[in-house]
Design an enzyme around this catalytic site. Structure first.
Site, PDB file in Angstrom:
ATOM      1  N   LYS A 114      33.851  30.741 -21.562  1.00 17.95           N
ATOM      2  CA  LYS A 114      33.352  30.077 -20.352  1.00 17.95           C
ATOM      3  C   LYS A 114      32.224  29.098 -20.681  1.00 17.95           C
ATOM      4  O   LYS A 114      32.037  28.114 -19.979  1.00 17.95           O
ATOM      5  CB  LYS A 114      32.936  31.100 -19.299  1.00 17.95           C
ATOM      6  CG  LYS A 114      34.156  31.830 -18.732  1.00 17.95           C
ATOM      7  CD  LYS A 114      33.957  32.372 -17.327  1.00 17.95           C
ATOM      8  CE  LYS A 114      35.304  32.857 -16.782  1.00 17.95           C
ATOM      9  NZ  LYS A 114      35.231  33.548 -15.514  1.00 17.95           N
ATOM     10  N   LYS A 196      45.832  33.359 -21.777  1.00 14.92           N
ATOM     11  CA  LYS A 196      46.154  34.168 -20.601  1.00 14.92           C
ATOM     12  C   LYS A 196      46.269  33.254 -19.378  1.00 14.92           C
ATOM     13  O   LYS A 196      45.614  32.204 -19.316  1.00 14.92           O
ATOM     14  CB  LYS A 196      45.091  35.250 -20.376  1.00 14.92           C
ATOM     15  CG  LYS A 196      43.780  34.758 -19.808  1.00 14.92           C
ATOM     16  CD  LYS A 196      42.990  35.901 -19.153  1.00 14.92           C
ATOM     17  CE  LYS A 196      41.758  35.331 -18.462  1.00 14.92           C
ATOM     18  NZ  LYS A 196      41.112  36.222 -17.543  1.00 14.92           N
ATOM     19  N   LYS A 199      43.108  31.933 -13.045  1.00 16.77           N
ATOM     20  CA  LYS A 199      43.000  31.258 -11.753  1.00 16.77           C
ATOM     21  C   LYS A 199      42.308  29.908 -11.874  1.00 16.77           C
ATOM     22  O   LYS A 199      42.518  29.022 -11.069  1.00 16.77           O
ATOM     23  CB  LYS A 199      42.207  32.009 -10.687  1.00 16.77           C
ATOM     24  CG  LYS A 199      41.846  33.402 -10.858  1.00 16.77           C
ATOM     25  CD  LYS A 199      41.164  33.878  -9.575  1.00 16.77           C
ATOM     26  CE  LYS A 199      40.786  35.324  -9.675  1.00 16.77           C
ATOM     27  NZ  LYS A 199      39.576  35.531 -10.476  1.00 16.77           N
TER      28      LYS A 199
HETATM   29  N1  AQP Z   1      46.606  36.784 -17.230  1.00 18.44           N
HETATM   30  C1  AQP Z   1      46.306  38.007 -16.839  1.00 18.44           C
HETATM   31  N2  AQP Z   1      47.161  39.022 -17.085  1.00 18.44           N
HETATM   32  C2  AQP Z   1      46.860  40.295 -16.674  1.00 18.44           C
HETATM   33  N3  AQP Z   1      45.726  40.612 -16.012  1.00 18.44           N
HETATM   34  C3  AQP Z   1      44.848  39.621 -15.751  1.00 18.44           C
HETATM   35  N4  AQP Z   1      43.655  39.589 -15.123  1.00 18.44           N
HETATM   36  C4  AQP Z   1      43.171  38.336 -15.128  1.00 18.44           C
HETATM   37  N5  AQP Z   1      44.041  37.507 -15.740  1.00 18.44           N
HETATM   38  C5  AQP Z   1      45.086  38.274 -16.147  1.00 18.44           C
HETATM   39  C6  AQP Z   1      43.010  40.744 -14.515  1.00 18.44           C
HETATM   40  O1  AQP Z   1      42.738  40.436 -13.154  1.00 18.44           O
HETATM   41  C7  AQP Z   1      41.585  41.148 -12.741  1.00 18.44           C
HETATM   42  C8  AQP Z   1      40.677  40.269 -11.967  1.00 18.44           C
HETATM   43  O2  AQP Z   1      40.208  39.211 -12.748  1.00 18.44           O
HETATM   44  P1  AQP Z   1      38.858  38.463 -12.361  1.00 18.44           P
HETATM   45  O3  AQP Z   1      38.950  37.914 -11.010  1.00 18.44           O
HETATM   46  O4  AQP Z   1      37.709  39.337 -12.630  1.00 18.44           O
HETATM   47  O5  AQP Z   1      38.771  37.291 -13.321  1.00 18.44           O
HETATM   48  P2  AQP Z   1      39.239  37.017 -14.744  1.00 18.44           P
HETATM   49  O6  AQP Z   1      39.583  38.235 -15.547  1.00 18.44           O
HETATM   50  O7  AQP Z   1      38.243  36.105 -15.337  1.00 18.44           O
HETATM   51  O8  AQP Z   1      40.593  36.309 -14.344  1.00 18.44           O
HETATM   52  P3  AQP Z   1      40.887  34.799 -14.234  1.00 18.44           P
HETATM   53  O9  AQP Z   1      42.173  34.682 -13.499  1.00 18.44           O
HETATM   54  O10 AQP Z   1      40.857  34.182 -15.585  1.00 18.44           O
HETATM   55  O11 AQP Z   1      39.725  34.232 -13.339  1.00 18.44           O
HETATM   56  P4  AQP Z   1      38.767  33.012 -13.633  1.00 18.44           P
HETATM   57  O12 AQP Z   1      39.663  31.914 -14.093  1.00 18.44           O
HETATM   58  O13 AQP Z   1      38.099  32.732 -12.330  1.00 18.44           O
HETATM   59  O14 AQP Z   1      37.798  33.453 -14.684  1.00 18.44           O
HETATM   60  C9  AQP Z   1      40.937  41.727 -13.999  1.00 18.44           C
HETATM   61  O15 AQP Z   1      41.262  43.099 -14.080  1.00 18.44           O
HETATM   62  C10 AQP Z   1      41.629  40.996 -15.109  1.00 18.44           C
HETATM   63  O16 AQP Z   1      41.729  41.778 -16.282  1.00 18.44           O
END
Ligand code: AQP
Length: 332
Positions: A114, A196, A199
């Site tokens: 990040k 991965k 969002k």
């Molecule tokens: N690609 C993925 N595959 C499986 N699980 C995933 N998680 C995130 N991406 C994947 C799981 O979703 C939960 C919530 O995630 P979060 O909102 O805490 O954010 P994150 O892990 O940082 O997910 P993002 O989508 O990448 O969000 P941004 O882009 O905003 O940082 C967690 O349990 C995570 O493991």
């Protein structure tokens, strides 16, 4: 002694959720709610570690509450709440900061990723994210944390912090464990399967959002990266794109990997991608419909979140008060 069945997890209201968030986390939250004491949060305090548009953050908070329920989370069975509504999260985070080393935080993969992505805003909150997450988990004496594989390192550090505190004083926190789904714990980006699905990915065409309509879902799957072999089999090392699509298909259709492979024996990639797109879009449609219905009833959602925050605060404050006592904060 009675088995500890407390379970905690959270999702950030940072954008529309992807099918990665759904398969790695939310779908599992629903499956676990009958057997555990579940605390599910909307992690808006984590969300602001990256700059957010305030109106959008407010809107997405309510959308996520509606989405949780639309996916099948029962707010009577689970404690569903907004993180910032329970001040104990910030309060415990401060204490735990004094049990965490700067070097440990600098080594966190998410912090490094990040920091690269938001080089103009490498703020203290971004670095402190894992400590706030440790506070989230430890406040609820959590035994199990259902998350996607990307969060393993953060749960590990929560365990280290808990053990450090317990050793310095006396047993105070339950030391948590991760629980992963059998399939779907890491869904990859459709355009770059080495990453991965996220969002906040730079290219939205690599992510399927739970809010995407059928045409968008099918269009994105059509463009998904595969390979030149024209063989549909699960082999994540050599065929990451195809294997990612097979994983998505198998979890969305509740089929085993062998059944998923058999469905496409002798078929080409065009048919394969279309079938995956249709399977996903068909599952998303009723969730979207239910989410829209719930969002039209703001009073109901507000009631759920208010009661959730009260129930969460009750448990969280018990832990916080124990911590304050142990570290020597004067309480009258
Ligand atoms: N690609 C993925 N595959 C499986 N699980 C995933 N998680 C995130 N991406 C994947 C799981 O979703 C939960 C919530 O995630 P979060 O909102 O805490 O954010 P994150 O892990 O940082 O997910 P993002 O989508 O990448 O969000 P941004 O882009 O905003 O940082 C967690 O349990 C995570 O493991």
């Amino acid at each position: 002694m009675e088995e500890n069945k407390n379970l905690y997890s959270a999702v950030q209201p940072t954008n529309s959720l992807t099918i990665g968030n759904y398969l790695g986390a939310v779908k599992n939250f629903v499956a676990l709610q009958n057997d555990y004491n579940c605390f599910y949060a909307i992690a808006n305090m984590h969300a602001i570690t990256v700059r957010q548009n305030p109106a959008e953050l407010r809107r997405r908070t309510l959308e996520l509450a509606a989405l949780y329920i639309a996916c099948g989370i029962d707010p009577e069975k689970c404690v569903l709440y907004v993180q910032s509504h329970v001040p104990a999260h910030a309060e415990l985070c401060w204490v735990l900061n004094t049990f965490t080393y700067v070097g440990e935080m600098e080594r966190m993969t998410q912090f490094k990723d990040k920091s690269r992505k938001h080089a103009d805003n490498i703020n203290m909150g971004l670095m402190d994210y894992p400590v706030l997450m440790a506070a989230d988990i430890l406040l609820y004496q959590t035994a199990y944390v259902p998350v996607g594989k990307d969060q393993t390192q953060h749960v590990e550090i929560a365990r280290d912090i808990a053990q450090r505190f317990n050793n310095a004083y006396s047993p105070t926190f339950t030391v948590p464990e991760c629980v992963y789904v059998k399939a779907g714990a890491k869904i990859c980006d459709l355009l770059d399967p080495s990453k991965k699905m996220s969002k906040s990915a730079e290219n939205a065409n690599g992510s399927i959002f739970l809010s995407d309509d059928k045409d968008t879902v099918i269009r994105k799957f059509k463009r998904a990266v595969t390979d030149s072999e024209a063989v549909i089999k699960f082999d994540p090392e050599n065929k990451p794109g195809v294997s990612n699509l097979l994983s998505i298909y198998s979890v969305f259709t509740d089929k085993s990997m062998a059944e998923a492979e058999a469905d496409f024996a002798g078929k080409g990639y065009g048919d394969f991608k279309l079938a995956v797109g249709e399977a996903v879009a068909d599952k998303l449609a009723p969730i979207q419909c239910e989410q829209a219905r719930l969002l039209a009833d703001k009073a109901y959602l507000d009631g759920v979140l208010k009661s959730g925050a009260e129930r969460a605060a009750f448990t969280a404050n018990k832990t916080l008060s124990k911590v304050y006592k142990k570290i020597g904060f004067y309480q009258n």
